[in-house]
Design an enzyme around this catalytic site. Structure first.
Site, PDB file in Angstrom:
ATOM      1  N   THR A 167       5.903  34.655  60.166  1.00  0.00           N
ATOM      2  CA  THR A 167       5.632  35.710  59.193  1.00  0.00           C
ATOM      3  C   THR A 167       4.988  36.899  59.905  1.00  0.00           C
ATOM      4  O   THR A 167       4.258  36.713  60.871  1.00  0.00           O
ATOM      5  CB  THR A 167       4.646  35.156  58.137  1.00  0.00           C
ATOM      6  N   ARG A 195      13.454  28.527  47.710  1.00  0.00           N
ATOM      7  CA  ARG A 195      12.049  28.288  48.047  1.00  0.00           C
ATOM      8  C   ARG A 195      11.346  29.620  48.279  1.00  0.00           C
ATOM      9  O   ARG A 195      11.841  30.490  48.986  1.00  0.00           O
ATOM     10  CB  ARG A 195      11.941  27.428  49.308  1.00  0.00           C
ATOM     11  N   VAL A 196      10.204  29.779  47.654  1.00  0.00           N
ATOM     12  CA  VAL A 196       9.383  30.971  47.843  1.00  0.00           C
ATOM     13  C   VAL A 196       8.059  30.536  48.450  1.00  0.00           C
ATOM     14  O   VAL A 196       7.440  29.586  47.982  1.00  0.00           O
ATOM     15  CB  VAL A 196       9.143  31.687  46.501  1.00  0.00           C
ATOM     16  N   GLY A 197       7.659  31.226  49.502  1.00  0.00           N
ATOM     17  CA  GLY A 197       6.405  30.889  50.166  1.00  0.00           C
ATOM     18  C   GLY A 197       5.270  31.779  49.710  1.00  0.00           C
ATOM     19  O   GLY A 197       5.368  32.497  48.707  1.00  0.00           O
ATOM     20  N   THR A 218      -0.542  34.152  57.945  1.00  0.00           N
ATOM     21  CA  THR A 218       0.712  33.599  58.454  1.00  0.00           C
ATOM     22  C   THR A 218       0.500  32.108  58.646  1.00  0.00           C
ATOM     23  O   THR A 218      -0.629  31.672  58.829  1.00  0.00           O
ATOM     24  CB  THR A 218       1.120  34.252  59.779  1.00  0.00           C
ATOM     25  N   GLY A 219       1.576  31.338  58.591  1.00  0.00           N
ATOM     26  CA  GLY A 219       1.442  29.905  58.840  1.00  0.00           C
ATOM     27  C   GLY A 219       2.139  29.084  57.779  1.00  0.00           C
ATOM     28  O   GLY A 219       3.203  29.462  57.283  1.00  0.00           O
ATOM     29  N   GLY A 221       3.068  28.119  54.536  1.00  0.00           N
ATOM     30  CA  GLY A 221       3.028  28.805  53.248  1.00  0.00           C
ATOM     31  C   GLY A 221       2.558  27.950  52.097  1.00  0.00           C
ATOM     32  O   GLY A 221       1.795  28.395  51.235  1.00  0.00           O
TER      33      GLY A 221
END
Length: 320
Positions: A167, A195-197, A218-219, A221
Site C-alpha cells: 500500500t 474484497r475491500v481492505g 500499510t500492512g 488490512g
C-alpha cells in the site's frame, strides 16, 4: 517546523534487488509533494500529488503495479481526508482507473457520500471525465507471474495471498497547520473478488484531524480494520503521547489482538512526525525544512539535503 510531508511505499519484505527502486520512488514522491507545500499550497494537494506519483510507479502495489485478485483482475481501494473540515472520500474495488486517490478526492469534493464502490465508482469516474485505462496497463509481469503460479496444481491458497503489502500513502501538514492524509492500494495478492481492505475505510486506512494529526498505514488490512489503527493512533496522541509513542503502542496492540503486521506514517499539527513499523521493512521518506529523511529497515534514518537529490545519504541513528 511546518510544513512537513511523510510518505510510505508499503511494509513487508522487499526483495533485495528492488530495495533501491522502492527507496528512490518514495524520495521522488516526497520531493514533489513537498515542493507543493513550499509553494504555500494545501496539505491535501501535497498528499494526493505524492500518492499519484507512487500509484504511477510500477514498483508499488497501487495503481500501475497493483496485485491481482483471484480472477487475475486489479481492484483498487483509496482514501483521502482533510483535517481542516474532516471531509473525506474513498473508493473501493475500483477497476481500470490509473489514480484511485484522485478519484477518492473527487468523491470527497463532488458528492455528499464518503465511499463509492465497484461499478458505481466507475460510473462516477466517467461522469467526472476521469479516463478509463486498459486493465493491462495496470498489470506488471511480476504480478501476472505470481497470479499464474497460484493457478498451478498444488499451490497453497493461503500462501498465494501473502506477499506484497505495498500500500502507498502520505500525510502532511501545510504552512497553515492543516493536516491531510491519502492512502491507495491494490490490496492483497489473489484476494477474493470484491474484497475491500483498510485503505478505503475512514479511521482504519487513514484519518486526519487538525486538532490531533494525520495517519496513513500499510500492512495487514484486515488487522488494521479490526483495531481501526489510524484513529487509534490519534486517540493515543490526544492522550498526550508523541506521534512515535502513539504509533508504537497501537502497532503493538494490533499485533497482540489481531496478529497484524504493518506500519504507519504520522504527523502532528506542530510538525512532529513519525515513520514506524512492526513488520520486517517499511519503505518511507519524509521532508521537512531543508532535509529529506528516509529508511527501509527498523532504526534507519538516512538524511540528505532536500535540494541535492544526488548526494549520498548520511546515516543518522536519531530516531523520530
Amino acid at each position: 517546523m511546518l510544513p512537513v510531508l511523510v510518505v510510505h511505499g508499503g511494509a513487508g519484505t522487499i526483495p533485495k534487488e528492488l530495495a533501491e527502486m522502492y527507496s528512490e520512488g518514495v524520495r521522488v514522491a516526497v520531493r514533489a509533494g513537498f515542493a507543493i507545500l513550499q509553494e504555500g499550497r494545501s496539505a491535501m494537494d501535497a498528499v494526493v500529488e505524492a500518492v499519484t506519483l507512487l500509484e504511477n510507479n510500477p514498483v508499488y502495489n497501487a495503481g500501475c503495479g497493483s496485485v491481482l485478485n483471484e480472477h487475475g483482475n486489479v481492484e483498487m481501494d483509496a482514501l483521502v481526508m482533510d483535517g481542516r473540515t474532516l471531509a473525506n472520500g474513498a473508493v473501493s474495488a475500483v477497476r481500470r482507473i490509473a489514480n484511485a486517490a484522485q478519484l477518492a478526492r473527487l468523491v470527497m469534493e463532488k458528492t455528499s457520500h464518503v465511499c463509492l464502490t465497484g461499478e458505481g465508482a466507475s460510473k462516477f469516474a466517467r461522469a467526472m471525465g476521469v479516463p478509463e485505462v486498459p486493465e493491462e496497463s495496470l498489470i506488471t509481469d511480476r504480478y501476472r507471474k505470481r497470479w499464474e503460479e497460484k493457478l498451478a496444481p498444488g499451490a497453497n491458497p493461503v500462501e498465494s495471498q501473502t506477499g506484497s503489502k505495498g500500500t502507498v500513502g502520505a500525510v502532511a501538514v501545510d504552512s497553515e497547520g492543516n493536516v491531510a492524509c491519502a492512502t491507495s492500494t491494490g490490496g492483497i495478492q489473489n484476494k477474493m473478488e470484491g474484497r475491500v481492505g483498510d485503505s478505503a475505510c475512514v479511521g482504519s486506512g487513514g484519518y486526519a484531524d487538525n486538532r490531533v494529526g494525520a495517519v496513513s498505514p500499510t500492512g495487514d488490512g484486515e488487522a488494521i480494520m479490526t483495531v481501526t489503527l489510524s484513529r487509534l493512533i490519534l486517540f493515543h496522541m490526544e492522550q498526550g503521547k508523541s506521534a512515535q509513542e502513539a504509533s508504537d503502542e497501537a502497532l503493538a496492540y494490533m499485533w497482540e489482538k489481531a496478529q497484524g503486521l504493518g506500519g504507519v506514517v504520522v504527523v502532528d499539527p506542530r510538525g512532529g512526525w513519525a515513520a514506524r513499523f512492526n513488520d520486517m521493512q517499511m519503505v518511507w521518506a519524509a521532508a521537512q525544512g531543508q532535509q529529506l529523511h528516509y529508511g527501509l529497515y527498523r532504526g534507519e534514518d538516512f538524511i540528505q539535503p532536500l535540494q541535492d537529490p544526488d548526494s549520498a545519504g548520511t546515516q543518522d541513528h536519531h530516531q523520530h
